[in-house]
Structures are given as C-alpha cells and as structure tokens.
Design a protein around this motif. Structure first.
Motif, PDB file in Angstrom:
ATOM      1  N   CYS A  87      41.231 -60.786 -16.529  1.00 44.42           N
ATOM      2  CA  CYS A  87      40.691 -61.777 -17.896  1.00 44.42           C
ATOM      3  C   CYS A  87      39.566 -61.178 -18.379  1.00 44.42           C
ATOM      4  O   CYS A  87      38.911 -60.845 -18.009  1.00 44.42           O
ATOM      5  CB  CYS A  87      40.809 -63.012 -17.261  1.00 44.42           C
ATOM      6  N   HIS A 153      45.560 -60.878 -19.509  1.00 49.16           N
ATOM      7  CA  HIS A 153      45.062 -62.236 -20.277  1.00 49.16           C
ATOM      8  C   HIS A 153      43.645 -62.172 -21.050  1.00 49.16           C
ATOM      9  O   HIS A 153      42.764 -61.945 -20.531  1.00 49.16           O
ATOM     10  CB  HIS A 153      45.008 -63.044 -19.287  1.00 49.16           C
ATOM     11  N   GLY A 174      48.665 -61.361 -22.257  1.00 52.49           N
ATOM     12  CA  GLY A 174      48.269 -62.995 -23.228  1.00 52.49           C
ATOM     13  C   GLY A 174      47.170 -63.586 -24.156  1.00 52.49           C
ATOM     14  O   GLY A 174      46.536 -62.652 -23.354  1.00 52.49           O
ATOM     15  N   ILE A 184      49.439 -70.199 -16.461  1.00 51.18           N
ATOM     16  CA  ILE A 184      49.820 -68.742 -16.811  1.00 51.18           C
ATOM     17  C   ILE A 184      50.589 -68.647 -15.571  1.00 51.18           C
ATOM     18  O   ILE A 184      50.428 -69.258 -14.799  1.00 51.18           O
ATOM     19  CB  ILE A 184      47.860 -68.196 -16.206  1.00 51.18           C
TER      20      ILE A 184
END
Length: 184
Positions: A87, A153, A174, A184
């Motif tokens: 992330c 992400h 994403g 998610i």
C-alpha cells in the motif's frame, strides 16, 4: 488563509518553492504521510490483516539494489487468504481549480519525465514489480507459509481526481480511499 494553510502543510508544488521552503514542505508532508500510513495500518489490522508500516524495500527483501526504491507505506498480509498488499498511502489535499486537479493527475500517470524523474505512481509500480520478483524473500519477511498473492494499492484519505481517470491503471494497482479499506 488558503496560502498560509498551504505553506504550513507544505502543500505547494516543489518547483514553486525555494530550498528552505522545500525542506519545510518535505518535513511537513512526511509527518502527515506517516500519520496517515499508521491510520491505514490500524484500520487494516481491525479488518483482520497483519501489518507493517513504512518498511524500506531493502529491509523487506534483505538485499541492496541499483537505486533507492523507497519504502512500502503499509505492508499488509492475510495468511488465511494468501493475499499480501503493498500500500502506498497519500494524504493529499482537496483540489479545487482545474490547474490544481491537472497537477495532481500529472503526478499519477505512471511515467518518467524528460529528466528521468519517476512520478509518484511510477515509483509505486516499480516497487511492486521489484518486490514481486523476490517472492521467496517477501514470504520469509512476513512469515507466510505459502507464496503470497501480491497486490498493489494506492490509498488516499479522500476522493481524488485520479479515482475518476483510473481505467488505464486499474489492472496494475488498485486505488481506494480510506473509507473503502473494508472493500479490499
């Protein structure tokens, strides 16, 4: 007030700032970014993920590389599903004018400019690519019993213009707001 608020947050484009102000902006953005990454990790933990915050790629993979690939803001994994999330967390300010929106969009095209500088999305995509080339080292770092399915992400605190222009990158990483973490 708008200008003072932006200076206080360090929220002006780097090219508009003198060296001392660039230093202030970098420090201010880092503090905000770290706080947001921690908040994302806390939320993912609440949702059942194991997390690690702001881990250098060299620490995760236990090896050096030809350049600095930076850090993974939030590394999240779930043994039960075999999923592992890389992330990139961004606490960007709300943009109002067309110029501000265009500037924000230009930071997330996944490109390298004429001077060889990678934009924010390109850095994230390069990290994903590098880390997925070393799955066994990643697996050892997080202690998963099986090879993880790695997903990239981008997590933004609030809705951003990129969310509405994401079709070309959707298959590679994403893009979510903080409020969407449970999806998610």
């Amino acid at each position: 007030m708008y200008m003072l608020g932006n200076y206080h947050r360090g929220d002006f484009p780097r090219w508009q700032l003198k060296p001392k102000m660039r230093s202030w902006a970098g420090s201010s953005r880092h503090k905000m970014g770290s706080a947001f990454a921690q908040k994302v990790a806390e939320r993912l933990t609440e949702l059942g993920w194991k997390t690690a915050v702001e881990k250098k790629v060299t620490e995760i993979l236990r090896t050096g590389f030809d350049r600095d690939y930076g850090d993974v803001d939030v590394l999240a994994w779930n043994d039960a599903t075999g999923r592992l999330l890389l992330c990139e967390c961004k606490d960007l300010q709300y943009r109002k004018t067309e110029g501000e929106i265009a500037e924000q969009l230009s930071d997330y095209r996944g490109e390298i400019n004429d001077e060889g500088k990678r934009d924010d999305l390109r850095k994230h995509l390069d990290r994903i690519s590098l880390i997925t080339q070393h799955l066994s080292k990643l697996q050892a770092y997080v202690g998963m019993s099986e090879t993880p399915r790695v997903e990239g992400h981008l997590i933004f605190r609030n809705p951003v213009p990129m969310k509405f222009a994401w079709v070309q990158m959707n298959s590679r990483t994403g893009l979510h707001t903080f409020a969407e973490l449970d999806q998610i």
